[in-house]
Enzyme design. Structure first.
Site, PDB file in Angstrom:
ATOM      1  N   GLN A 143      -0.121 -11.850  -0.257  1.00 54.25           N
ATOM      2  CA  GLN A 143      -0.630 -12.058  -1.621  1.00 54.25           C
ATOM      3  C   GLN A 143      -1.903 -11.222  -1.742  1.00 54.25           C
ATOM      4  O   GLN A 143      -2.713 -11.187  -0.819  1.00 54.25           O
ATOM      5  CB  GLN A 143      -0.922 -13.542  -1.780  1.00 54.25           C
ATOM      6  CG  GLN A 143      -1.315 -13.933  -3.162  1.00 54.25           C
ATOM      7  CD  GLN A 143      -1.012 -15.418  -3.410  1.00 54.25           C
ATOM      8  OE1 GLN A 143       0.080 -15.916  -3.132  1.00 54.25           O
ATOM      9  NE2 GLN A 143      -1.995 -16.124  -3.934  1.00 54.25           N
ATOM     10  N   VAL A 144      -2.057 -10.550  -2.898  1.00 53.62           N
ATOM     11  CA  VAL A 144      -3.218  -9.666  -3.057  1.00 53.62           C
ATOM     12  C   VAL A 144      -4.170 -10.224  -4.125  1.00 53.62           C
ATOM     13  O   VAL A 144      -3.728 -10.627  -5.197  1.00 53.62           O
ATOM     14  CB  VAL A 144      -2.762  -8.241  -3.456  1.00 53.62           C
ATOM     15  CG1 VAL A 144      -3.952  -7.310  -3.654  1.00 53.62           C
ATOM     16  CG2 VAL A 144      -1.815  -7.676  -2.411  1.00 53.62           C
ATOM     17  N   LYS A 181      -5.663  -8.248   0.764  1.00 58.83           N
ATOM     18  CA  LYS A 181      -4.244  -8.591   0.979  1.00 58.83           C
ATOM     19  C   LYS A 181      -4.198  -9.621   2.109  1.00 58.83           C
ATOM     20  O   LYS A 181      -4.660  -9.342   3.222  1.00 58.83           O
ATOM     21  CB  LYS A 181      -3.497  -7.297   1.346  1.00 58.83           C
ATOM     22  CG  LYS A 181      -2.037  -7.438   1.659  1.00 58.83           C
ATOM     23  CD  LYS A 181      -1.339  -6.085   1.448  1.00 58.83           C
ATOM     24  CE  LYS A 181      -0.187  -5.859   2.376  1.00 58.83           C
ATOM     25  NZ  LYS A 181       0.470  -4.561   2.165  1.00 58.83           N
ATOM     26  N   ASP A 234       7.896   4.455   1.971  1.00 61.19           N
ATOM     27  CA  ASP A 234       8.455   3.666   0.869  1.00 61.19           C
ATOM     28  C   ASP A 234       7.697   3.912  -0.437  1.00 61.19           C
ATOM     29  O   ASP A 234       7.088   2.993  -0.990  1.00 61.19           O
ATOM     30  CB  ASP A 234       8.379   2.183   1.272  1.00 61.19           C
ATOM     31  CG  ASP A 234       9.252   1.314   0.392  1.00 61.19           C
ATOM     32  OD1 ASP A 234      10.136   1.867  -0.297  1.00 61.19           O
ATOM     33  OD2 ASP A 234       9.045   0.089   0.373  1.00 61.19           O
ATOM     34  N   VAL A 288      -3.329 -10.688  -7.783  1.00 65.04           N
ATOM     35  CA  VAL A 288      -2.882  -9.464  -8.455  1.00 65.04           C
ATOM     36  C   VAL A 288      -1.366  -9.341  -8.252  1.00 65.04           C
ATOM     37  O   VAL A 288      -0.637  -8.896  -9.126  1.00 65.04           O
ATOM     38  CB  VAL A 288      -3.541  -8.221  -7.797  1.00 65.04           C
ATOM     39  CG1 VAL A 288      -3.100  -6.939  -8.465  1.00 65.04           C
ATOM     40  CG2 VAL A 288      -5.039  -8.349  -7.783  1.00 65.04           C
ATOM     41  N   ALA A 289      -0.923  -9.735  -7.081  1.00 64.86           N
ATOM     42  CA  ALA A 289       0.505  -9.668  -6.771  1.00 64.86           C
ATOM     43  C   ALA A 289       0.814 -10.711  -5.706  1.00 64.86           C
ATOM     44  O   ALA A 289      -0.050 -11.063  -4.910  1.00 64.86           O
ATOM     45  CB  ALA A 289       0.856  -8.285  -6.236  1.00 64.86           C
ATOM     46  N   SER A 290       2.056 -11.218  -5.738  1.00 69.24           N
ATOM     47  CA  SER A 290       2.416 -12.209  -4.738  1.00 69.24           C
ATOM     48  C   SER A 290       3.828 -11.916  -4.240  1.00 69.24           C
ATOM     49  O   SER A 290       4.791 -11.995  -4.996  1.00 69.24           O
ATOM     50  CB  SER A 290       2.352 -13.590  -5.385  1.00 69.24           C
ATOM     51  OG  SER A 290       2.907 -14.527  -4.532  1.00 69.24           O
ATOM     52  N   ALA A 291       3.910 -11.531  -2.974  1.00 62.70           N
ATOM     53  CA  ALA A 291       5.220 -11.195  -2.400  1.00 62.70           C
ATOM     54  C   ALA A 291       5.503 -12.135  -1.238  1.00 62.70           C
ATOM     55  O   ALA A 291       4.675 -12.992  -0.918  1.00 62.70           O
ATOM     56  CB  ALA A 291       5.229  -9.746  -1.952  1.00 62.70           C
TER      57      ALA A 291
HETATM   58  N1  ADP Z   1      -5.910  -1.355  -3.248  1.00 64.22           N
HETATM   59  C1  ADP Z   1      -5.260  -1.884  -4.270  1.00 64.22           C
HETATM   60  N2  ADP Z   1      -5.709  -1.734  -5.524  1.00 64.22           N
HETATM   61  C2  ADP Z   1      -5.039  -2.271  -6.558  1.00 64.22           C
HETATM   62  N3  ADP Z   1      -3.913  -2.998  -6.453  1.00 64.22           N
HETATM   63  C3  ADP Z   1      -3.410  -3.191  -5.230  1.00 64.22           C
HETATM   64  C4  ADP Z   1      -4.048  -2.652  -4.068  1.00 64.22           C
HETATM   65  N4  ADP Z   1      -3.322  -3.007  -2.993  1.00 64.22           N
HETATM   66  C5  ADP Z   1      -2.286  -3.726  -3.461  1.00 64.22           C
HETATM   67  N5  ADP Z   1      -2.322  -3.850  -4.792  1.00 64.22           N
HETATM   68  C6  ADP Z   1      -1.343  -4.536  -5.644  1.00 64.22           C
HETATM   69  O1  ADP Z   1      -0.649  -5.484  -4.872  1.00 64.22           O
HETATM   70  C7  ADP Z   1       0.755  -5.165  -4.812  1.00 64.22           C
HETATM   71  C8  ADP Z   1       1.293  -5.491  -3.425  1.00 64.22           C
HETATM   72  O2  ADP Z   1       0.566  -4.774  -2.446  1.00 64.22           O
HETATM   73  P1  ADP Z   1       1.315  -3.988  -1.272  1.00 64.22           P
HETATM   74  O3  ADP Z   1       0.274  -3.409  -0.391  1.00 64.22           O
HETATM   75  O4  ADP Z   1       2.290  -3.063  -1.906  1.00 64.22           O
HETATM   76  O5  ADP Z   1       2.037  -5.179  -0.530  1.00 64.22           O
HETATM   77  P2  ADP Z   1       3.554  -5.376  -0.060  1.00 64.22           P
HETATM   78  O6  ADP Z   1       3.566  -4.880   1.346  1.00 64.22           O
HETATM   79  O7  ADP Z   1       3.784  -6.833  -0.181  1.00 64.22           O
HETATM   80  O8  ADP Z   1       4.432  -4.561  -0.966  1.00 64.22           O
HETATM   81  C9  ADP Z   1       0.834  -3.685  -5.181  1.00 64.22           C
HETATM   82  O9  ADP Z   1       2.080  -3.374  -5.772  1.00 64.22           O
HETATM   83  C10 ADP Z   1      -0.305  -3.539  -6.167  1.00 64.22           C
HETATM   84  O10 ADP Z   1       0.078  -3.988  -7.459  1.00 64.22           O
END
Ligand code: ADP
Ligand code: MG
Length: 550
Positions: A133-134, A149, A282, A126-129
């Protein structure tokens, strides 16, 4: 081994710095490796603004530097505004890890094959930082989808190496360059080490989400995802998956809904910071979603701020002093809260500068005030007068600026100040109510009770030291007699003041009980208390005025 990895990382950092035109920085340092970056000429157009180059270099330097940059972007009191603006843009989107890597981490963490725990697991992230990675998945026995995550492998080692190098550079800068001393770079690296290592411990984030769920999620317009602590570890965080809408200016949401959510977001931030003392530090748009039933969902509780009851009181008093235009009180409070970094501070200039600032902002209507501009100007005045805010307060300022940015992304014309004002007023009223004061008095009494229980023990320990001849007291005195007299009379007055305060609070409480007998239509005991307090108070004021030592 560690030194080796440090050395190769230092060369890598040197290359990146050189690429962005900062090759000479490492050369000036006394590091275990010499002359690396300086040999390479800058590969980036040197005409690009220096602050932008700093941001680009940080992005390439990786997670430690990105996180540090993000933390520094919360220090408008230390850094110039254009640099703050660049640091606020720091992105950490990176190439996703291959699914095999994610699968291997999860199987090792859970000690079982992936498909024994998850009925479904989407291999597309869903996302990769840079830190994690989620993925979206479904747990066995649960119909709801979850967000998994996963911490990137090796990230702890990378961060620790980087922090060791930064600590070394910070120490050298601090010891050799006088102008850097006020920034206390070694202290900064140390406190960031803690923040960063905490943020990558997902079991901590799981606990924070639980706290947030119980406290912050009580507002009907705010939603906090549930967390599954039994499936979460230090490296993996499993929470409820929110299939919501990302916040943006052009998202499909009615104006009424945008307005409700923007207002709810501001209210929640005020309550989190000033009432609960536990807040999302944040809340940028990437960490927010709008749920299907139109609630504002707060994700990513990796970085939270905490404020003690005393710090919350200080903040409210600061706001009140500004609202009352009382610069004298404001300066007193600021001098109490901040660290003075120069030899001497010019109080009357500070008062005048703050007065100027208030004239500017109080002259325009709340509607036109941008929280960001106001706070940045305020912090600039502090900086001009060599006052440094404590890190906790800088974090609040940054969070407030972020809240305004996100709220205005939901509703560009939102007037954040007017939105926040009634909530702040309510909180201030609650904090100075009789009930609250009684609670504080009780807590002070209990500390006093604890002290008097320990006092005999502590005294006998001191006496024992005296008997054994081990007690050493260093004494330097000048005009001690006068000092003692002044001290005695100050203490006497202070004690009298405290007794007076206690009498007034006690009498106020008795007045509210309605016990008989009555005097002038109120409970006599309370009225007598008031009268005695008034007489002593008046006497005290007369003495102070007569001796002209107020
Ligand atoms: N519970 C969740 N439901 C849906 N999307 C999520 C959820 N947790 C994380 N994501 C997605 O993953 C991204 C990164 O997660 P996040 O917890 O913000 O990690 P980071 O600490 O790397 O910023 C979020 O911006 C969101 O798009
Ligand atoms: Mg995030």
């Amino acid at each position: 081994m560690k030194t080796l990895s440090n050395i190769s990382r230092i060369s890598e950092i040197g290359m990146i710095l050189a690429k962005y035109g900062f090759g000479d920085i490492l050369l000036r340092m006394d590091l275990p490796i010499k002359n690396l970056g300086g040999k390479i000429s800058s590969a980036i157009d040197p005409d690009i603004n220096i602050f932008k180059r700093i941001r680009m270099a940080i992005e390439e330097l990786g997670p430690t530097f990105i996180k540090l940059g993000q933390v520094l972007s919360m220090r408008p009191d230390l850094l110039p505004t254009p640099l703050i603006n660049e640091l606020s843009k720091l992105q950490d989107n990176v190439e996703p890890l291959h699914f095999d890597v994610i699968e291997a981490i999860l199987e090792e963490e859970f000690d079982m094959p992936l498909d024994s725990r998850f009925a479904e697991f989407d291999p597309e992230p869903v996302a990769s930082a840079s830190l994690s990675q989620v993925h979206r998945a479904v747990l066995y026995g649960l119909d709801v989808p979850v967000a998994v995550k996963v911490r990137r492998p090796g990230i702890v080692g990378i961060i620790e190496t980087d922090l060791d190098i930064l600590a070394m550079v910070a120490r050298q800068g601090h010891d050799n360059i006088d102008a850097l001393k006020v920034y206390d770079l070694p202290g900064m690296v140390k406190s960031n080490r803690q923040t960063l290592l905490r943020e990558i411990d997902f079991s901590r984030e799981a606990r924070y989400i639980q706290v947030a769920h119980s406290r912050v999620g009580r507002d009907e317009n705010i939603y906090i995802p549930s967390v599954y602590p039994e499936h979460s570890t230090e490296k993996v965080l499993v929470s409820e998956y929110i299939s919501g809408m990302k916040i943006s200016l052009d998202m499909a949401l009615s104006d009424a809904c945008r307005k409700t959510l923007a207002k709810a977001g501001v209210k929640s931030a005020v309550i989190q910071i000033l009432d609960q003392g536990f807040y999302h530090a944040d809340p940028h748009p990437g960490n927010l979603l709008v749920t299907r039933d139109n609630r504002l969902c707060l994700l990513d509780w990796g970085m939270v701020g905490r404020l003690s009851s005393e710090e919350r009181d200080h903040l409210l008093l600061l706001i009140q002093a500004v609202a009352d235009r009382d610069t004298r009180r404001l300066v007193d409070l600021l001098l109490d809260i901040t660290t003075v970094t120069s030899e001497k501070i010019n109080r009357s200039f500070l008062e005048k500068d703050l007065m100027d600032l208030m004239d500017v902002y109080l002259a325009i209507s709340l509607k036109e005030i941008r929280v960001k501009n106001m706070l940045v100007d305020f912090v600039q005045v502090l900086k001009d007068h060599d006052l440094r805010l404590p890190a906790d307060l800088s974090m609040v300022i940054k969070a407030l600026i972020t809240v305004e940015g996100s709220a205005r992304m939901l509703l560009p014309e939102l007037d954040v100040m007017s939105e926040a004002e009634p909530h702040i007023r309510d909180l201030a009223a609650g904090r100075y109510s009789v009930g609250h004061m009684w609670q504080r008095l009780r807590s002070n009494l209990s500390s006093f009770w604890a002290l008097q229980r320990h006092l005999p023990g502590s005294l006998s320990a001191i006496v024992k030291q005296v008997e054994n001849g081990n007690l050493a007291i260093q004494f330097k005195h000048r005009n001690l007699d006068t000092f003692q007299k002044v001290l005695e009379s100050s203490f006497n007055r202070l004690t009298l003041g405290i007794v007076l305060g206690a009498m007034i609070i006690g009498s106020s409480m008795i007045i509210t009980t309605g016990v008989r007998p009555w005097l002038f239509g109120y409970p006599a005991l309370g009225m007598i208390g008031y009268l005695i307090a008034a007489v002593i108070g008046l006497w005290l004021v007369i003495i102070i005025i007569r001796r002209q030592n107020y």
